[in-house]
Design an enzyme around this catalytic site. Sequence first.
Site, PDB file in Angstrom:
ATOM      1  CB  THR A 129      -8.583  98.716  20.245  1.00 48.21           C
ATOM      2  OG1 THR A 129      -7.991  97.861  19.253  1.00 48.21           O
ATOM      3  CG2 THR A 129      -9.555  99.674  19.585  1.00 48.21           C
ATOM      4  CG  PHE A 134       1.520 101.158  23.718  1.00 47.67           C
ATOM      5  CD1 PHE A 134       2.602 101.381  24.557  1.00 47.67           C
ATOM      6  CD2 PHE A 134       1.173 102.142  22.804  1.00 47.67           C
ATOM      7  CE1 PHE A 134       3.324 102.568  24.475  1.00 47.67           C
ATOM      8  CE2 PHE A 134       1.886 103.327  22.722  1.00 47.67           C
ATOM      9  CZ  PHE A 134       2.969 103.532  23.559  1.00 47.67           C
ATOM     10  CE  LYS A 148      -8.851  93.209  19.841  1.00 46.16           C
ATOM     11  NZ  LYS A 148      -8.711  93.003  18.446  1.00 46.16           N
ATOM     12  CE  LYS A 167       9.543  87.456  22.785  1.00 41.15           C
ATOM     13  NZ  LYS A 167       9.509  88.368  23.934  1.00 41.15           N
ATOM     14  CB  VAL A 212       4.302  94.491  34.272  1.00 39.68           C
ATOM     15  CG1 VAL A 212       3.611  93.943  35.502  1.00 39.68           C
ATOM     16  CG2 VAL A 212       5.760  94.800  34.541  1.00 39.68           C
ATOM     17  NE  ARG A 223      -4.526  91.472  24.250  1.00 34.44           N
ATOM     18  CZ  ARG A 223      -5.109  91.397  23.070  1.00 34.44           C
ATOM     19  NH1 ARG A 223      -6.253  90.778  22.937  1.00 34.44           N
ATOM     20  NH2 ARG A 223      -4.543  91.933  22.017  1.00 34.44           N
ATOM     21  NE  ARG A 268       7.290  78.627  26.087  1.00 35.93           N
ATOM     22  CZ  ARG A 268       6.425  79.478  26.641  1.00 35.93           C
ATOM     23  NH1 ARG A 268       5.174  79.135  26.809  1.00 35.93           N
ATOM     24  NH2 ARG A 268       6.817  80.681  27.032  1.00 35.93           N
TER      25      ARG A 268
HETATM   26  N1  LIG Z   1       3.024  93.594  25.056  1.00 32.75           N
HETATM   27  C1  LIG Z   1       4.337  93.462  25.141  1.00 32.75           C
HETATM   28  O1  LIG Z   1       4.862  92.755  26.016  1.00 32.75           O
HETATM   29  C2  LIG Z   1       5.212  94.209  24.149  1.00 32.75           C
HETATM   30  C3  LIG Z   1       6.600  94.278  24.398  1.00 32.75           C
HETATM   31  C4  LIG Z   1       7.415  94.974  23.506  1.00 32.75           C
HETATM   32  C5  LIG Z   1       6.842  95.576  22.401  1.00 32.75           C
HETATM   33  N2  LIG Z   1       5.504  95.474  22.145  1.00 32.75           N
HETATM   34  C6  LIG Z   1       4.972  96.113  20.925  1.00 32.75           C
HETATM   35  O2  LIG Z   1       4.033  97.098  21.336  1.00 32.75           O
HETATM   36  C7  LIG Z   1       3.009  97.209  20.342  1.00 32.75           C
HETATM   37  C8  LIG Z   1       1.641  97.193  20.988  1.00 32.75           C
HETATM   38  O3  LIG Z   1       1.515  96.007  21.712  1.00 32.75           O
HETATM   39  P1  LIG Z   1       0.207  95.694  22.582  1.00 32.75           P
HETATM   40  O4  LIG Z   1       0.686  94.911  23.750  1.00 32.75           O
HETATM   41  O5  LIG Z   1      -0.585  96.930  22.776  1.00 32.75           O
HETATM   42  O6  LIG Z   1      -0.552  94.711  21.581  1.00 32.75           O
HETATM   43  P2  LIG Z   1      -2.086  94.251  21.611  1.00 32.75           P
HETATM   44  O7  LIG Z   1      -2.702  94.498  22.929  1.00 32.75           O
HETATM   45  O8  LIG Z   1      -2.108  92.863  21.034  1.00 32.75           O
HETATM   46  O9  LIG Z   1      -2.772  95.237  20.546  1.00 32.75           O
HETATM   47  C9  LIG Z   1      -2.500  95.169  19.174  1.00 32.75           C
HETATM   48  C10 LIG Z   1      -3.329  96.210  18.463  1.00 32.75           C
HETATM   49  O10 LIG Z   1      -3.043  96.157  17.066  1.00 32.75           O
HETATM   50  C11 LIG Z   1      -4.265  96.081  16.339  1.00 32.75           C
HETATM   51  N3  LIG Z   1      -3.995  95.400  15.081  1.00 32.75           N
HETATM   52  C12 LIG Z   1      -3.523  94.146  14.883  1.00 32.75           C
HETATM   53  N4  LIG Z   1      -3.396  93.899  13.573  1.00 32.75           N
HETATM   54  C13 LIG Z   1      -3.786  95.042  12.922  1.00 32.75           C
HETATM   55  C14 LIG Z   1      -3.868  95.407  11.564  1.00 32.75           C
HETATM   56  N5  LIG Z   1      -3.524  94.551  10.583  1.00 32.75           N
HETATM   57  N6  LIG Z   1      -4.286  96.655  11.257  1.00 32.75           N
HETATM   58  C15 LIG Z   1      -4.648  97.526  12.236  1.00 32.75           C
HETATM   59  N7  LIG Z   1      -4.583  97.238  13.535  1.00 32.75           N
HETATM   60  C16 LIG Z   1      -4.151  95.992  13.877  1.00 32.75           C
HETATM   61  C17 LIG Z   1      -5.208  95.346  17.282  1.00 32.75           C
HETATM   62  O11 LIG Z   1      -6.581  95.614  17.024  1.00 32.75           O
HETATM   63  P3  LIG Z   1      -7.454  94.753  15.951  1.00 32.75           P
HETATM   64  O12 LIG Z   1      -7.157  93.311  16.243  1.00 32.75           O
HETATM   65  O13 LIG Z   1      -8.845  95.165  16.217  1.00 32.75           O
HETATM   66  O14 LIG Z   1      -6.993  95.187  14.607  1.00 32.75           O
HETATM   67  C18 LIG Z   1      -4.830  96.001  18.600  1.00 32.75           C
HETATM   68  O15 LIG Z   1      -5.434  97.267  18.684  1.00 32.75           O
HETATM   69  C19 LIG Z   1       3.255  96.111  19.311  1.00 32.75           C
HETATM   70  O16 LIG Z   1       3.876  96.706  18.190  1.00 32.75           O
HETATM   71  C20 LIG Z   1       4.214  95.173  20.003  1.00 32.75           C
HETATM   72  O17 LIG Z   1       5.068  94.561  19.074  1.00 32.75           O
HETATM   73  C21 LIG Z   1       4.669  94.830  23.016  1.00 32.75           C
END
Ligand SMILES: NC(=O)c1ccc[n+]([C@@H]2O[C@H](COP(=O)([O-])OP(=O)(O)OC[C@H]3O[C@@H](n4cnc5c(N)ncnc54)[C@H](OP(=O)(O)O)[C@@H]3O)[C@@H](O)[C@H]2O)c1
Length: 332
Positions: free
Chosen positions: A13, A16, A42, A127, A169, A172, A252
């Site tokens: 949800t 990504f 969600k 990171k 880009v 959140r 920071r």
């Molecule tokens: N966004 C970036 O800039 C970025 C850059 C590099 C890598 N990444 C990596 O890409 C991945 C996805 O990022 P995103 O931007 O899509 O993150 P996001 O929008 O914050 O989504 C995180 C997702 O993980 C779920 N989640 C969190 N804790 C959980 C748990 N304990 N069990 C099951 N589900 C859980 C959340 O749903 P619920 O809260 O409902 O559980 C949500 O569906 C992450 O692994 C992140 O480290 C992101």
Amino acid sequence: MFDNKVILITGGTGSFGKKYVKTLLDRYSPKKIIIFSRDELKQYEMQQVYNQRCMRYFIGDVRDRDRLMQACKGVDYIIHAAALKQVPAAEYNPMECIKTNVNGAENVIAAAVANKVHRIIALSTDKAANPINLYGATKLCSDKLFVAANNTVGEQDTRFAVVRYGNVVCSRGSVIPFFQKLVAEGATSLPITDERMTRFWITLQQGVDFVLKNFSRMSGGEIFVPKIPSVRIVDLAAAVAPKLPVHTIGIRPGEKVKEVMCPEDDSHLTFEFDDHFVISPAIHFNKETREDYSQNKLGEQGKPVASGFSYNSSENPVFLSIDEIKRMNNLE
Ligand SMILES: NC(=O)c1ccc[n+]([C@@H]2O[C@H](COP(=O)([O-])OP(=O)(O)OC[C@H]3O[C@@H](n4cnc5c(N)ncnc54)[C@H](OP(=O)(O)O)[C@@H]3O)[C@@H](O)[C@H]2O)c1
């Protein structure tokens, strides 16, 4: 590749996950897409948009191995995207971040092996390379767990790989929406942490496409890193508000001036391909011969990088101009 297959997305949800689902539905005819995450709201909201017959919504926590065991029955592919990813929150709640990002990774691996899942890709971040904050450190542990998991599969055809990339880009909590909010509130200048600061910059669609492609490329054990442009923080501010001055507020906690995707210390393990790098595993798996990571399953050929090479956001040969930043972020 994904036609008639069962695909599970942990964190489905999130930003990504939703883009990945949209892309799968646009390009393939999967048998099932399982969304695995905790928050029912969600999931409810996502169901209003994606309610195709192949969609399944599982409430579950990656910390809960039994639930993952159940969810992974009959699954062919897993994308592990669930994570706690806010740097300050991880610093203040270290054990919570460890439970989700490290123990969660271990549970996904156990469920995948037990259910003979074919291919698994875990998402990582810049990171995790030479980490200085807990979020990065937990993602490095997760990367190491997924790479080493290839050692636990015995004769079965289950393989694990990692995709590592940088800032998405307009995701959140990212800097452009933050600058836009300040401008909307009437700010007279924009805060810059450090004028030298640079970041890798990738769109969500590029990230999704890169993950999709790597399912065809992987042998197991790779950390795939896309070649993507960098941006200067001062250029981001100029793209959002060309007429506003900037003021420096200082770096920071847990922040770096530049991000690294392929660390210098891994240069002896790193191969350069046309549009990406592969960091090959430091360990040997239970095979008589070491896998040749200079060629992938699509037949693409890479070459070893020079000793001491580092792929980082400040020495990246490709930087976006202010106009390109505007175009990429719909700021025109
Ligand atoms: N966004 C970036 O800039 C970025 C850059 C590099 C890598 N990444 C990596 O890409 C991945 C996805 O990022 P995103 O931007 O899509 O993150 P996001 O929008 O914050 O989504 C995180 C997702 O993980 C779920 N989640 C969190 N804790 C959980 C748990 N304990 N069990 C099951 N589900 C859980 C959340 O749903 P619920 O809260 O409902 O559980 C949500 O569906 C992450 O692994 C992140 O480290 C992101």
